[in-house]
Design a protein around this motif. Structure first.
Motif, PDB file in Angstrom:
ATOM      1  N   PRO A 187     -65.173   7.055   7.500  1.00  0.00           N
ATOM      2  CA  PRO A 187     -64.440   8.154   8.143  1.00  0.00           C
ATOM      3  C   PRO A 187     -63.232   8.598   7.324  1.00  0.00           C
ATOM      4  CG  PRO A 187     -63.886   6.067   9.182  1.00  0.00           C
ATOM      5  CD  PRO A 187     -64.966   5.763   8.177  1.00  0.00           C
ATOM      6  N   VAL A 188     -62.926   9.889   7.422  1.00  0.00           N
ATOM      7  CA  VAL A 188     -61.727  10.449   6.797  1.00  0.00           C
ATOM      8  C   VAL A 188     -60.973  11.221   7.878  1.00  0.00           C
ATOM      9  CG1 VAL A 188     -60.784  11.917   4.985  1.00  0.00           C
ATOM     10  CG2 VAL A 188     -62.932  10.689   4.593  1.00  0.00           C
ATOM     11  N   PRO A 189     -59.910  10.659   8.450  1.00  0.00           N
ATOM     12  CA  PRO A 189     -59.139  11.382   9.478  1.00  0.00           C
ATOM     13  C   PRO A 189     -58.725  12.761   8.976  1.00  0.00           C
ATOM     14  CG  PRO A 189     -58.422   9.107   9.348  1.00  0.00           C
ATOM     15  CD  PRO A 189     -59.367   9.313   8.196  1.00  0.00           C
ATOM     16  N   HIS A 190     -58.850  13.759   9.851  1.00  0.00           N
ATOM     17  CA  HIS A 190     -58.740  15.128   9.348  1.00  0.00           C
ATOM     18  C   HIS A 190     -57.341  15.499   8.877  1.00  0.00           C
ATOM     19  CE1 HIS A 190     -57.616  15.885  13.618  1.00  0.00           C
ATOM     20  NE2 HIS A 190     -56.967  16.920  13.158  1.00  0.00           N
ATOM     21  N   HIS A 191     -56.301  14.766   9.292  1.00  0.00           N
ATOM     22  CA  HIS A 191     -54.973  15.133   8.791  1.00  0.00           C
ATOM     23  C   HIS A 191     -54.813  14.780   7.313  1.00  0.00           C
ATOM     24  CE1 HIS A 191     -54.421  10.949  10.254  1.00  0.00           C
ATOM     25  NE2 HIS A 191     -53.561  10.840   9.259  1.00  0.00           N
ATOM     26  N   PHE A 192     -55.657  13.874   6.795  1.00  0.00           N
ATOM     27  CA  PHE A 192     -55.624  13.578   5.362  1.00  0.00           C
ATOM     28  C   PHE A 192     -56.246  14.705   4.538  1.00  0.00           C
ATOM     29  CE2 PHE A 192     -55.579   8.924   6.665  1.00  0.00           C
ATOM     30  CZ  PHE A 192     -54.252   8.742   6.307  1.00  0.00           C
TER      31      PHE A 192
END
Length: 272
Positions: free
Chosen positions: A246-251
């Motif tokens: 997963p890549v949290p969208h704020h990154f």
């Protein structure tokens, strides 16, 4: 700023790498993508970033600032989607860019988006699916008599819930009508999307609509068998199978940004 952009792109590539390696050398997976997935791809918006306050020539204070891309805050009811599903959108989109996945939509899904008057996947500062190729599937064959019989009523109650269901039941093939008779009327449109995926050689119907997944699980076994081999999966479930991270969208805020942006974490909007 350049380092942050490079870091965001690298993070997505690394998150998608296990899936790319797993699917290398095989035919791309054909996926019919639900509007719920496209809608939640709107992860960023534009916000006013205030700066210092200066005095104008007449002594009137003027607040300086600029507009910038920021992560979009999400409602509490969507907490599970933004925390568990959205972080896999960018890696999945990257796999499509690499040719490992093929995404499709359908005429019924397009009509559904048009009925949702506030829907626009390009409305906000960034939609994670905006650069993904999403092809439109050919319409399934429908009885000519059915098409003629409802022609005058095509646009009647266009934005209502019943209108599209009545139109679909008047034009669908006899096999799907048998399915519709065994399920709740409110699920007819969603089950038709799965039916479309089956007859368009799509292996997966990708959705964040967990209500649909529960409806399918509780449907009669005969209906489930008729919809096979299509699997209804959430992005997190497909990503788990492919080994994606997963890549949290704020990154992803700097990703492909050609203007100002601000790195900050999205906030949950509590229920009123």
């Amino acid at each position: 700023m350049k380092f942050q952009k490079w870091g965001a792109r690298t993070m997505v590539r690394l998150a998608a790498f296990p899936g790319r390696r797993k699917l290398s050398g095989s035919e791309p997976i054909r996926i019919l993508i639900d509007n719920s997935v496209l809608r939640h791809g709107q992860t960023h918006t534009n916000a006013w970033i205030p700066g210092e306050t200066v005095s104008s020539g007449g002594g009137i204070p003027v607040e300086l600032g600029h507009r910038a891309r920021v992560p979009r805050n999400y409602e509490e009811k969507h907490k599970g989607i933004y925390e568990n599903e959205v972080p896999f959108f960018a890696p999945l989109a990257h796999l499509a860019e690499c040719g490992c996945l093929e995404f499709f939509t359908s005429s019924e899904l397009i009509a559904e988006r048009r009925r949702q008057r506030n829907y626009n996947r390009f409305l906000f500062g960034m939609n994670l699916w905006s650069k993904t190729l999403i092809q439109t599937l050919p319409d399934l064959p429908r009885p000519a008599i059915g098409r003629r019989s409802i022609a005058p009523q095509l646009f009647q109650h266009y934005h209502s819930k019943e209108g599209p269901i009545e139109r679909l039941l008047a034009t669908a093939d006899s096999d799907f009508i048998q399915i519709a008779e065994k399920i709740s009327r409110k699920n007819v449109l969603d089950f038709y999307h799965i039916w479309t995926a089956k007859h368009s050689n799509c292996q997966i119907f990708l959705t964040t609509d967990h209500t649909l997944k529960r409806a399918l699980a509780s449907a009669p076994k005969t209906v489930q068998k008729q919809l096979q081999p299509v699997r209804v999966l959430a992005p997190s479930e497909l990503s788990e199978e492919l080994g994606l991270r997963p890549v949290p969208h704020h990154f992803l805020t700097p990703l492909d940004a050609d203007w100002f942006y601000e790195m900050r974490q999205a906030q949950m909007i509590p229920r009123k």
